[in-house]
Design a protein around this motif. Sequence first.
Motif, mmCIF file in Angstrom:
data_model
loop_
_atom_site.group_PDB
_atom_site.id
_atom_site.type_symbol
_atom_site.label_atom_id
_atom_site.label_comp_id
_atom_site.label_asym_id
_atom_site.label_seq_id
_atom_site.Cartn_x
_atom_site.Cartn_y
_atom_site.Cartn_z
ATOM 1 N N ASN A 1 0.946 -1.137 0.045
ATOM 2 C CA ASN A 1 0.072 0.210 0.054
ATOM 3 C C ASN A 1 0.901 1.483 -0.019
ATOM 4 O O ASN A 1 0.452 2.340 -0.690
ATOM 5 C CB ASN A 1 -1.058 -0.092 1.147
ATOM 6 C CG ASN A 1 -2.121 -0.916 1.052
ATOM 7 O OD1 ASN A 1 -2.231 -1.411 -0.035
ATOM 8 N ND2 ASN A 1 -2.745 -1.492 2.016
ATOM 9 N N GLU B 1 0.582 4.225 -2.736
ATOM 10 C CA GLU B 1 0.362 5.542 -2.518
ATOM 11 C C GLU B 1 1.763 6.304 -3.107
ATOM 12 O O GLU B 1 1.380 7.415 -3.540
ATOM 13 C CB GLU B 1 0.485 5.808 -1.123
ATOM 14 C CG GLU B 1 -0.896 5.421 -0.382
ATOM 15 C CD GLU B 1 -2.038 6.275 -1.114
ATOM 16 O OE1 GLU B 1 -1.865 7.520 -0.888
ATOM 17 O OE2 GLU B 1 -3.053 5.726 -1.308
ATOM 18 N N PHE C 1 0.940 6.931 -6.535
ATOM 19 C CA PHE C 1 -0.036 7.805 -6.688
ATOM 20 C C PHE C 1 0.235 9.264 -6.599
ATOM 21 O O PHE C 1 -0.175 10.221 -7.457
ATOM 22 C CB PHE C 1 -1.152 7.529 -5.837
ATOM 23 C CG PHE C 1 -2.421 8.314 -5.595
ATOM 24 C CD1 PHE C 1 -3.231 8.406 -7.030
ATOM 25 C CD2 PHE C 1 -2.637 9.215 -4.564
ATOM 26 C CE1 PHE C 1 -4.078 9.284 -6.828
ATOM 27 C CE2 PHE C 1 -3.458 9.937 -4.565
ATOM 28 C CZ PHE C 1 -4.488 10.103 -5.531
ATOM 29 N N THR D 1 -2.089 1.782 -9.970
ATOM 30 C CA THR D 1 -3.241 0.817 -10.070
ATOM 31 C C THR D 1 -3.037 -0.489 -10.360
ATOM 32 O O THR D 1 -4.013 -1.406 -9.799
ATOM 33 C CB THR D 1 -4.091 1.448 -11.531
ATOM 34 O OG1 THR D 1 -4.330 2.830 -11.247
ATOM 35 C CG2 THR D 1 -5.423 0.818 -11.715
ATOM 36 N N ASP E 1 -2.932 -1.585 -6.697
ATOM 37 C CA ASP E 1 -4.137 -1.450 -5.928
ATOM 38 C C ASP E 1 -5.294 -1.375 -6.822
ATOM 39 O O ASP E 1 -5.700 -0.046 -7.040
ATOM 40 C CB ASP E 1 -4.043 -0.736 -4.907
ATOM 41 C CG ASP E 1 -5.447 -0.470 -4.017
ATOM 42 O OD1 ASP E 1 -6.281 -1.384 -4.260
ATOM 43 O OD2 ASP E 1 -5.401 0.415 -2.990
ATOM 44 N N THR F 1 -8.395 -1.513 -6.828
ATOM 45 C CA THR F 1 -9.694 -1.291 -6.207
ATOM 46 C C THR F 1 -9.600 0.048 -5.674
ATOM 47 O O THR F 1 -10.732 0.285 -4.998
ATOM 48 C CB THR F 1 -9.992 -2.322 -5.048
ATOM 49 O OG1 THR F 1 -8.832 -2.096 -3.942
ATOM 50 C CG2 THR F 1 -9.853 -3.543 -5.592
ATOM 51 N N SER F 2 -8.837 0.713 -5.960
ATOM 52 C CA SER F 2 -8.849 2.180 -5.550
ATOM 53 C C SER F 2 -9.484 3.104 -6.298
ATOM 54 O O SER F 2 -9.127 3.455 -7.638
ATOM 55 C CB SER F 2 -7.147 2.771 -5.311
ATOM 56 O OG SER F 2 -7.319 4.005 -5.028
ATOM 57 N N ASP G 1 -9.801 6.448 -6.238
ATOM 58 C CA ASP G 1 -9.071 7.515 -6.408
ATOM 59 C C ASP G 1 -7.897 7.483 -7.497
ATOM 60 O O ASP G 1 -7.719 8.322 -8.306
ATOM 61 C CB ASP G 1 -8.287 7.898 -4.998
ATOM 62 C CG ASP G 1 -9.025 8.338 -3.904
ATOM 63 O OD1 ASP G 1 -10.171 8.513 -4.327
ATOM 64 O OD2 ASP G 1 -8.784 8.285 -2.831
ATOM 65 N N TYR G 2 -7.437 6.269 -7.370
ATOM 66 C CA TYR G 2 -6.296 5.892 -8.603
ATOM 67 C C TYR G 2 -7.096 6.001 -9.904
ATOM 68 O O TYR G 2 -6.430 6.528 -10.869
ATOM 69 C CB TYR G 2 -5.392 4.696 -8.207
ATOM 70 C CG TYR G 2 -4.690 4.332 -7.189
ATOM 71 C CD1 TYR G 2 -4.551 5.445 -6.136
ATOM 72 C CD2 TYR G 2 -4.093 3.317 -6.645
ATOM 73 C CE1 TYR G 2 -4.057 5.337 -4.970
ATOM 74 C CE2 TYR G 2 -3.490 3.041 -5.536
ATOM 75 C CZ TYR G 2 -3.234 4.148 -4.599
ATOM 76 O OH TYR G 2 -2.635 4.021 -3.609
ATOM 77 N N TYR H 1 -16.430 3.972 -6.160
ATOM 78 C CA TYR H 1 -17.164 4.962 -5.413
ATOM 79 C C TYR H 1 -18.616 4.471 -5.100
ATOM 80 O O TYR H 1 -19.109 4.569 -3.869
ATOM 81 C CB TYR H 1 -17.206 6.453 -6.104
ATOM 82 C CG TYR H 1 -15.731 7.226 -6.095
ATOM 83 C CD1 TYR H 1 -15.172 7.332 -4.824
ATOM 84 C CD2 TYR H 1 -15.136 7.703 -7.072
ATOM 85 C CE1 TYR H 1 -13.710 7.869 -4.766
ATOM 86 C CE2 TYR H 1 -14.115 8.490 -7.171
ATOM 87 C CZ TYR H 1 -13.420 8.456 -6.005
ATOM 88 O OH TYR H 1 -12.085 9.187 -5.943
ATOM 89 N N GLN I 1 -18.761 1.853 -2.520
ATOM 90 C CA GLN I 1 -18.245 2.186 -1.464
ATOM 91 C C GLN I 1 -19.498 2.967 -0.669
ATOM 92 O O GLN I 1 -19.783 2.760 0.674
ATOM 93 C CB GLN I 1 -16.918 3.284 -1.357
ATOM 94 C CG GLN I 1 -15.712 2.758 -1.796
ATOM 95 C CD GLN I 1 -14.507 3.530 -2.177
ATOM 96 O OE1 GLN I 1 -14.807 4.921 -2.045
ATOM 97 N NE2 GLN I 1 -13.585 3.052 -2.276
ATOM 98 N N ASP J 1 -16.523 11.888 -1.673
ATOM 99 C CA ASP J 1 -15.663 11.181 -2.701
ATOM 100 C C ASP J 1 -16.423 11.097 -4.272
ATOM 101 O O ASP J 1 -15.980 11.746 -5.202
ATOM 102 C CB ASP J 1 -15.003 10.024 -2.374
ATOM 103 C CG ASP J 1 -13.911 10.129 -1.395
ATOM 104 O OD1 ASP J 1 -13.572 11.333 -1.289
ATOM 105 O OD2 ASP J 1 -13.643 9.090 -0.709
#
Length: 135
Positions: free
Chosen positions: A17, A21, A24, A69, A72, A74-75, A77-78, A106, A109, A122
């Motif tokens: 993670n 980040e 990112f 990506t 992760d 499943t992000s 934001d990414y 989103y 979530q 978000d």
Amino acid sequence: MQYINNNKYQLNIELHNMDAEKFFEDARSAFYNALIQQMILQDSPNDSNAKISANNYFTDALKSIGQATALDPTSADYAFLASQIYRGRGVGRYAERSFATAEEIYREQVAKNPDGIGENLDLAIALFAGDSRNG
């Protein structure tokens, strides 16, 4: 022995993670720098240094967001940042696909936590910013 293996697994997840980040943040920084170069180009369309710099920054941003990506997927934001980078680069199809992925994540979530302020915010920000079809 089970406890040690769980700790190693947890440590690997945390390192994973942290790497995601980092990529990112690198992508976001390169993207902002590319946007600055694009603003310079608006004032000086023949500035070859700004064109080259913008291209290099977009390339770096795409590489970094791709790595984030991959680590992760499943992000949201990414995926959302990827859509913005692709839109800035002028690659509409990829921007639309990345935006759709971000929106889907989103919405998932929000479905899991309908009263969550962060989740709803978000999603609202992403929808307000729009996808590649919206300027």
